[in-house]
Every structure is written in C-alpha cells, then in structure tokens.
Scaffold this active site. Structure first.
Site, PDB file in Angstrom:
ATOM      1  N   GLU A   1      19.980  48.392  11.418  1.00 28.66           N
ATOM      2  CA  GLU A   1      19.993  47.167  12.212  1.00 28.66           C
ATOM      3  C   GLU A   1      19.953  47.624  13.658  1.00 28.66           C
ATOM      4  O   GLU A   1      20.835  48.368  14.104  1.00 28.66           O
ATOM      5  CB  GLU A   1      21.256  46.383  11.900  1.00 28.66           C
ATOM      6  CG  GLU A   1      21.226  44.999  12.470  1.00 28.66           C
ATOM      7  CD  GLU A   1      22.558  44.650  13.032  1.00 28.66           C
ATOM      8  OE1 GLU A   1      22.640  44.581  14.269  1.00 28.66           O
ATOM      9  OE2 GLU A   1      23.513  44.482  12.264  1.00 28.66           O
TER      10      GLU A   1
ATOM     11  N   CYS B   1      24.892  42.384  18.679  1.00 26.13           N
ATOM     12  CA  CYS B   1      23.479  42.390  18.281  1.00 26.13           C
ATOM     13  C   CYS B   1      22.943  40.968  18.202  1.00 26.13           C
ATOM     14  O   CYS B   1      21.731  40.777  18.201  1.00 26.13           O
ATOM     15  CB  CYS B   1      23.300  43.122  16.959  1.00 26.13           C
ATOM     16  SG  CYS B   1      24.641  42.840  15.811  1.00 26.13           S
TER      17      CYS B   1
ATOM     18  N   GLU C   1      15.541  43.948  24.462  1.00 24.20           N
ATOM     19  CA  GLU C   1      16.990  43.800  24.498  1.00 24.20           C
ATOM     20  C   GLU C   1      17.597  44.555  25.687  1.00 24.20           C
ATOM     21  O   GLU C   1      17.215  45.683  25.980  1.00 24.20           O
ATOM     22  CB  GLU C   1      17.593  44.336  23.194  1.00 24.20           C
ATOM     23  CG  GLU C   1      19.092  44.123  23.083  1.00 24.20           C
ATOM     24  CD  GLU C   1      19.687  44.820  21.842  1.00 24.20           C
ATOM     25  OE1 GLU C   1      20.464  44.174  21.149  1.00 24.20           O
ATOM     26  OE2 GLU C   1      19.361  46.009  21.594  1.00 24.20           O
TER      27      GLU C   1
END
Lengths: 527, 527
Positions: A264, A301, A391
C-alpha cells in the site's frame, strides 16, 4: 516486558554489532537504548525457522490460531502505559491517538480470531462423486483454502501499532496459518520490540513452533530486500512509500520464484465538492476538511490531498474558510525528521509550479513540526502536468478549480489509482454524482459521500486498497476481514479416502463449517 | 460462418499485409486460407475499443452477461461439423476428442452463465451504520466485487476450444464484466476465427459494445508482448509454455502499471505408487498409467510425467507391464511440427543423462507423430539433478525408483510447484499416504488418490492451478467457477445515498442477491 534492543529470531534474543537508535522527532535527540540491526544472517535464521514452522502452523485448528491471536491482543493490552509512552517518544504522536490506535490494533486481532473460528475463509466446497454420470463419471472433488507459506510484513511509520509488528497484515497472515517475519520500522524500534515480545509470548503460550514469528528491526533497505528475496518467503505485506513499495515489487518479480507483494503505497484521495453542497455549506465543509487534513499531522494514506470544485464564489468561500482554518491550525510534530524534510520539500516544490499559489499556511512549527498548507490551482494546470496531483505525505492539500463538470470528469479520469475518492453533495447534486460514481469506482477502492476519508473502519465490508499506484495489487484489502485472502491459496482433493482428507472436508465435518455442497451453501451444519 | 483470414477488431474485419498459414501437423503441408497477422496497429485499435466498452460492459446486469455467454455457447454448438473438422486439420486431434472438447467448452460457458446469474461472485457485503456507537459512530459500508478492466487472453495450442478463444479464461473474464482481447494461437487460426465470429455475433446480438471482444491472430511473440504492455489491459490469462509465461510475466511486471498475469505453464504431475497398491495391482496401474500418458499424445498440462515408487520386484513388475503397454501404444500426430521436435529433443536429452535408461518406446510414428517413451532412473539421480524432473510436453514419463519412503519424501520436497500430485494406495498404505498428503498440498493445486490427473472436471471445487512454476500465481484456478475471481477487485461504498448505490448494494436488493449483512449471510432474500 523491557526493551532490550534485540532481534527476535523465534524464541531467541539475538544481538548484532550493527547498532541504531530511535530519535525523538520533536527534538532530534537520540533515544536509549541502542538496537541491534538485523542483517543477512538474521534473515537466514528467521526464514529457516519460519519454513520449519509452516507445515505445523498451517494445519493448526482454527481454535488454536484464534487463541493465539487473542493472546497477542491481550499481551498488547497488558503492555499498558509504557507501550503508549514509548510510542509517543518515538513517533511524536499524542497519547489519545496512540491509545485509540492500540484499541484498534487489539480489536483487529480479536476480529481475526473470530474470523478464523468461523472457518468462512476456508471456503469448503464439495462436489460429490457422480458415479453413473455419462459419458464419464464425476470424481469426488473437495476444495479448501490453505496458507501460502511464510510471509514478510513491513511495518509502517505512521501507524506504529495498527500497521506495524502486530498490525493488520500480521493478524491476517497468522489467521491464515502463515508464519510471519516482520521487518520492523526503524523509526519506532522500542514500540516494535515491545509488541514483538507480546507476539512471541503468545506463540510460546499457544505451544506453537517458535518460527511462527520473528522480528527483524533495522534501518537498512537492504534488510527488507534480503527478506523479500529469501526463497522461503511466499508473500509480502507492506505499507509505506511508493519508492519503497516499487523496490520490493521489483525484488519479488525478479526472484527465481516470483511472489505476491501487497504494497500500500500512496494516494491523494480526491474529494469532489459538488455545486449544491458548496452552496449550502462551504463553511462546515471547510472545517471538516481542515480537521481531516491536519489529523495526525496529515500523515495518513487516506489524507484528503486533492480537492476539486467548480470555480466560482462558492468555491472561493470554501477556500477562504479553509484558509482561515489552516492559519489557525496547530502544527504537530511529524513522525521523523526525514518525513518532515520530505514534506517541506514537496510543498515548496508544488508551490513553485506555474499556476500554483499558496492559499494559506499554518503557524510556524517547532523543530519537529510542519505547518499545514493549502495550495490552489486550476484544473488545466493539473491536466497539463499530472505530477501536481502527486502525494505530499503530510498536512497539505491542493485545491483545484475546474471550469465545469466536464473538466472535473477529465481531471478525475487523469488520476492514477487511489485508496479513496469522496463526493460532497446535496440532493440537487445527485444527478451529477450519479455520473461520477462509476468513474470513481474504477479509480479507487473506497467511495465516500459526505464524509472524509481519514478513519478506516475495521469491518467486513471495508476495502483499504485500490488500483495501482495506490497499491501494488488492487484485488485486495489491507484492512478488514477480506485481508485474510491475501495469504491463502486453493487446494482441491480428488477421490481421497475419508481418512486422508483434512478436517474441513471430511464427511463428518468435525469443524462444523458452513460448506458449499454441489454449488449450494449449507449454512447450518449440525453441531 | 466462413473463415476469411481476418483480424476481428470489435465489429470490423481487418486484413493486414503480414500473412501466415496453418499447417497440417500430420503432413507438414500448409492449409488454406492465408490469415492476416495482427500487429501493433491492431493491438492499439482493439485495446482502444476494449477500454471504451469497459464502463458499459462492466455494469451490465447479470442477466445480460449470462445471455451473452449462452449465446456464445449456442453459437459454438451451431458451428457444427465444420468447426470440428477444421480443428482436426489444424491440430491432428481426433474427432471424438474434439467433439468432447467442444461439449466441455459449451458447458463451461453455460456454467459461467449460471454463475453470473447467481450473483455469488459479487460477494455483496453490508455493514450498516451504527450512529450511536462510542467513541465514534460507524459509517454505512457496502462492498461489492467488480471487473478489473480489459483482459488479454492467450489461447493454448493443446486445447483449441476449451483453453482458446472462448475457453475458460474468456468465459471467466466476460462473466466478470471484463472486455476480452484474445491473442489467437497461430497453430489453429481457422478454428480460432470460427469461434471468434461466434463470440462477436453474441456480443452484437446482446446489444453489447463492439469492444467487448476482439481477436488478434498472429505467429509473432511480439504481438503478445505488445498486447500485455498496452496500458489499457488490466489482466492476462495465458496457458502455454514456461518460457512464454515467464516472458509475459516480465512484460507485465515491467509496465509503468504492473498487472496480474495468470499463466499456466508447466508441470510433471508426480504420481506416487505406494507399496501396497503396487503389490496388489501393478498390471492395472500400468494399464491406467499408459492410457493417461498417451491420451491426446500426452499433450496435457496434467500429463503424468513423473512416477515414483520404492525399488523392488513390485515396481519392476509395474515397469515391465508399463513398458509392454508403451510398446503397444499407437503414436498420434502431435499438435505442431515444433512441439513434435521439441518433444523428441527433450526425450533424447533425458535419455542421455547419467543414470537414465529407456525402458520402452512405442512404435515408430509417421512424420507428424512421436512414439511414446518410458524412461527410468533412481531417485538419487533426480535429487542430484532436479532438471531430470522437467516437463517433456508429450507422451513420455520418467519412472523413479526410490530406496525407501524417506527418499520418496525428499524427492517430492525437491520438486517445484505442480498442477497435480497423485497417490496410488491400498488401505495398508494409508499411514504412508497420511504423511505425504500435507506435503503434496504445499506442492500442487490438486491432490488425487487412485486416479490419473488427466481429465479436469469443470466444477466449483476444481482447482486447476498450483504454486510456481506450475503457474505464475498459485492463488487462482483456470478451470471451474473459482476462475472468475481472477478478474475481480473489491470496491467499498461508504455512506452513499441509496440512489447512488449500485444495484447489488441497494437496500431494496433489486437483484435478489444473497448478501452478508453485519457478518451474517442472508441466503434467502425475498423475491
């Protein structure tokens, strides 16, 4: 339990000559004690023990594994305040957050214990023989799902309990019957060791083979690569950066025997503010947004890093309210100096791009902290340069003004895979939302309406995953009971004498499982 | 339907300048007509159409997709004798075998139609909101499984119907809601085109977007690589050689967005003849073995290529009976001149290894055929050189004499992943077998007792798969209903208004699905 700075290889405490220390992220000061870093020798020893443990551990009864998971949960709870305080010192996270995370971790272990007991994950399926079928008889076929083998788990920096040594991947792997070798995150080695000792104690109390669990702390990326490259490891769970996840994927794909990697990695979790919602409640949306963005210093996240709305006075009102809240926000210490520096760099780099402006910054922070930041641009800039939507791990977001819904759609289509995607809508927006939901379902593992993506419920229906590059494998979830399937594979038994069948497939159904027989689920096996 | 030698891009017949022909494997003579080979332009066009079709096709109702699959089945059946005769000419397989394979292919499509209608694959899971939960309310969470996107399917040489254009992978992918782009096998392009036209007609009749299905025949491995590299392809199904599967795995892992590859590659399918069984029935075991070995000229991925027994007079009796049957065996034409040559080379290479002897050879064959062959060695030689246990694709097996059960176990442990593993046992052997079954379950996807591995039932409990290198991904099956899971991923919907939920998750359950609600399966939703 005391922190001794050891590597835990099965039942043995091992020390090495390569020492490292945790750092207090608020001050940059090193913390005692020094920790032994694991190296190739420790990888070898842990993997050998894990392989030796596998045949026994994989065939333990559901009750045995459920009790082991519950003993881990009890052991973590019993660590009490010292665990929370060590985690506070190593991560800069506040007490209440870590107490909540501990409750979540313990609850997650108990959830997997219940799941193991239910036996649903075995998926026992029986197609009885049809001796008289023409032109050929049908054999007796019985399928169950079994553990894939020893699993490597990589702890994450941002959840020192829930996604670390005894986090979701470890719980799911142990539940499936896979021995676990944890690569401990170097930012919280004391927290990691305390939890690792609780897992080891549960393994011992349960009479399980010592190789069921080992713990390899260390700061080197070579350690992780060596672990993933070990031929005895059959699967990998990872939560962390995209660079780290991609590196492990390459190692796994390059092995003589490739293995699955569940990494992930990264997401910006787009949030679309639809016109009716913006008109009706821009102030409360802004408050909710900034609260979600700055929670845990934005180190989630699922952090809402990309907001999208149609340009106009309602979006401006939202932006002003959000900017005001950002300016009021209190900076938190970030997890590590390195994360803080990379965050500051990412914000500065984005602010320097053509068409991007800084709408607001939070108050200046102490040495370990970072001010929150809201940046703003127009959709055409993001469409021209998709890297604007990368991100930034921390409390910063980019607010994007689109010309119209068509541009909103184009922008969403241009994004890579995401963990989550959110719509804020009023009833009048439903027709617009209806056009976006199928698109978002292709982009993300979880679609939210009128909420914020931080906060991931541990439940059967949860999906914490999503298409690449949010994760390495969008067919999976790292949170909730679905995660057990990462570590299972199917096996079929054809015409075996009853005495040779594993218990879940025997005619007398000794585990009282709900089994699918000739395609029909028998949900109430007699007890 | 006539064979026109076209590439089928959605609804269009396309011809190219690169022509190739099928070859009659019995004579080596080229067959009419010439076929257009697809190239990069056709890959581009087919993938663009598949991507355009995906959003619509993925959200069609179960009934729509089930009818499409049934229309494909009907269309293949309606092709009648010309399909079988073309397949005979292109593959050298006999009529009865191809008629059986056609029945299997049609049955498989209907099985997937039933599966789609059942909705079980959607795995609808609902965790209702708990507004008053402390410390935080629980949101409403609803999960379903959805199609991953356009899928590339590679037809296999040895099953021109059941593992080719409309074989298991295509049926599973269409069932899941994934558009399919088939890379047609160059050894049976006429067969492939006839079936592709039947699929295309079903797509048109069903009112589905033309990009739901395209067919790209061609002899070049570059074609397959280009298809797997195309960014619009999200998954791959392959049945073929280990070299071919590994090459596609490398392409898929090296993409900017890696994608799953389900490659079924190679196996020797070990068969252990336990002492009691050998003593009781060496002659009937030998007859059954040679029948399984020579079926379809041994060109099955489940061919029993490695037999293991404990040295002694009973094993010798088995070997003599098997050798006699091998010598009596009638050679069949092999699928292609290339396969025949590679088989002959593999047998000659194995026969030349130290410690390996040829126990028997079948009668000399015509130009397209290959005699069956039984080779013999001792376990210590295989333990010293694992390559002795590599697959020879064709009617040849290696009989291995072990000193004792400990050596049998060591030999089995030394093997790579397998599709199947078989035990022949008498009641007196059960204690020996009990020690081997868990080991075999770690090595293979299917364990058989007192049978032969050729013949793969299409059923819910079937597993046609196994650990690497039998397949690229041991978490999967290419035969039976389990195969649909290859092409699905989970999506969670959090707090969506009812009107925005997809039908399987709506409160009124319009598809009447069995859904798991708060962890409990509701198997009888009101109709």
């Amino acid at each position: 339990m005391t922190i001794r700075g050891s590597v835990l290889i099965g039942a043995a405490d091992v020390t090495t000559a390569a020492l490292f220390r945790a750092v207090d992220p608020a001050t940059g000061a090193p913390l005692e004690p020094a920790f032994s870093a694991a190296g190739p020798r420790e990888v070898e020893a842990a993997c050998a023990l894990a392989e030796a443990a596998f045949p026994h551990f994989a065939e333990t009864t559901p009750e045995t594994r459920a009790r082991c998971l519950e003993a881990v949960a009890d052991g973590i709870a019993d660590l009490g305040a010292p665990l929370v305080e060590r985690a506070m010192a190593e991560t800069g996270l506040p007490r209440a957050r870590l107490e909540g995370e501990r409750a979540r971790t313990v609850g997650q272990l108990r959830l997997f214990a219940d799941l193991v007991r239910s036996g649903a994950w075995i998926r026992a399926t029986i197609d009885p023989a049809q001796h008289k079928r023409q032109p050929l008889p049908r054999p007796d076929l019985r399928r169950r799902h079994v553990a894939i083998g020893p699993v490597a788990v990589f702890g994450a920096s941002n959840f020192p309990l829930a996604f670390s040594v005894a986090g979701g991947d470890t719980a799911a792997a142990l539940a499936a019957g896979c021995p676990v070798v944890v690569k401990g995150h170097p930012a919280h080695p004391g927290t990691g060791e305390l939890v690792a000792r609780a897992v080891r104690a549960a393994v011992a109390t349960g009479g399980l083979p010592e190789g069921t669990f080992s713990y390899l702390p260390g700061p080197s990326t070579d350690l992780g690569s060596a672990l993933v490259a070990d031929p005895r490891i059959k699967g990998v769970g990872f939560t962390g950066s995209r660079a780290g996840g991609l590196a492990l994927m390459r190692v796994a794909a390059g092995r003589p025997e490739p293995i699955p990697v569940y990494a992930e990695m990264s997401a910006v979790n787009p949030v679309v503010l639809l016109p009716g919602a913006l008109r009706a409640r821009s102030a409360s949306l802004a408050a909710g947004f900034v609260q979600s963005l700055t929670l845990g210093a934005g180190q989630f996240c699922t952090n809402p890093g990309l907001l999208i709305g149609i340009a106009g006075s309602d979006l401006d009102a939202f932006a002003e309210a959000a900017a005001a809240a950002i300016r009021e926000s209190v900076p938190h210490t970030m997890l590590t100096p390195d994360i803080r520096d990379r965050f500051a760099h990412a914000v500065a780099a984005l602010a320097a791009r053509p068409g991007v402006t800084v709408a607001a910054r939070g108050a200046a922070a102490g040495p370990g902290g970072s001010p929150a930041c809201l940046l703003r641009t127009e959709a055409r800039h993001v469409l021209a340069d998709p890297a604007l939507a990368d991100e930034m791990f921390g409390p910063a977001a980019l607010l994007v003004a689109a010309a119209d819904m068509a541009e909103v759609t184009r922008l969403l289509e241009s994004l890579g895979g995401q963990l989550t995607a959110t719509l804020h809508l009023d009833r009048a927006d439903e027709h617009l939302a209806a056009g976006l939901v199928p698109l978002l379902a292709r982009k993300a593992g979880r679609i939210l309406a009128n909420g914020w993506p931080t906060g991931v419920e541990v439940a059967p229906a949860m999906v914490h995953g999503g298409p690449f590059p949010a994760t390495s494998d969008g067919r999976s979830s790292s949170v909730g009971t679905l995660a057990i399937e990462r570590f299972l594979r199917p096996v079929c038994y054809q015409d075996l004498p009853d005495a040779l069948l594993p218990p879940p497939l025997r005619p007398d159904n000794p585990w009282h499982l709900a089994r699918r027989i000739d395609g029909v689920l028998d949900p109430q096996p007699g007890r």
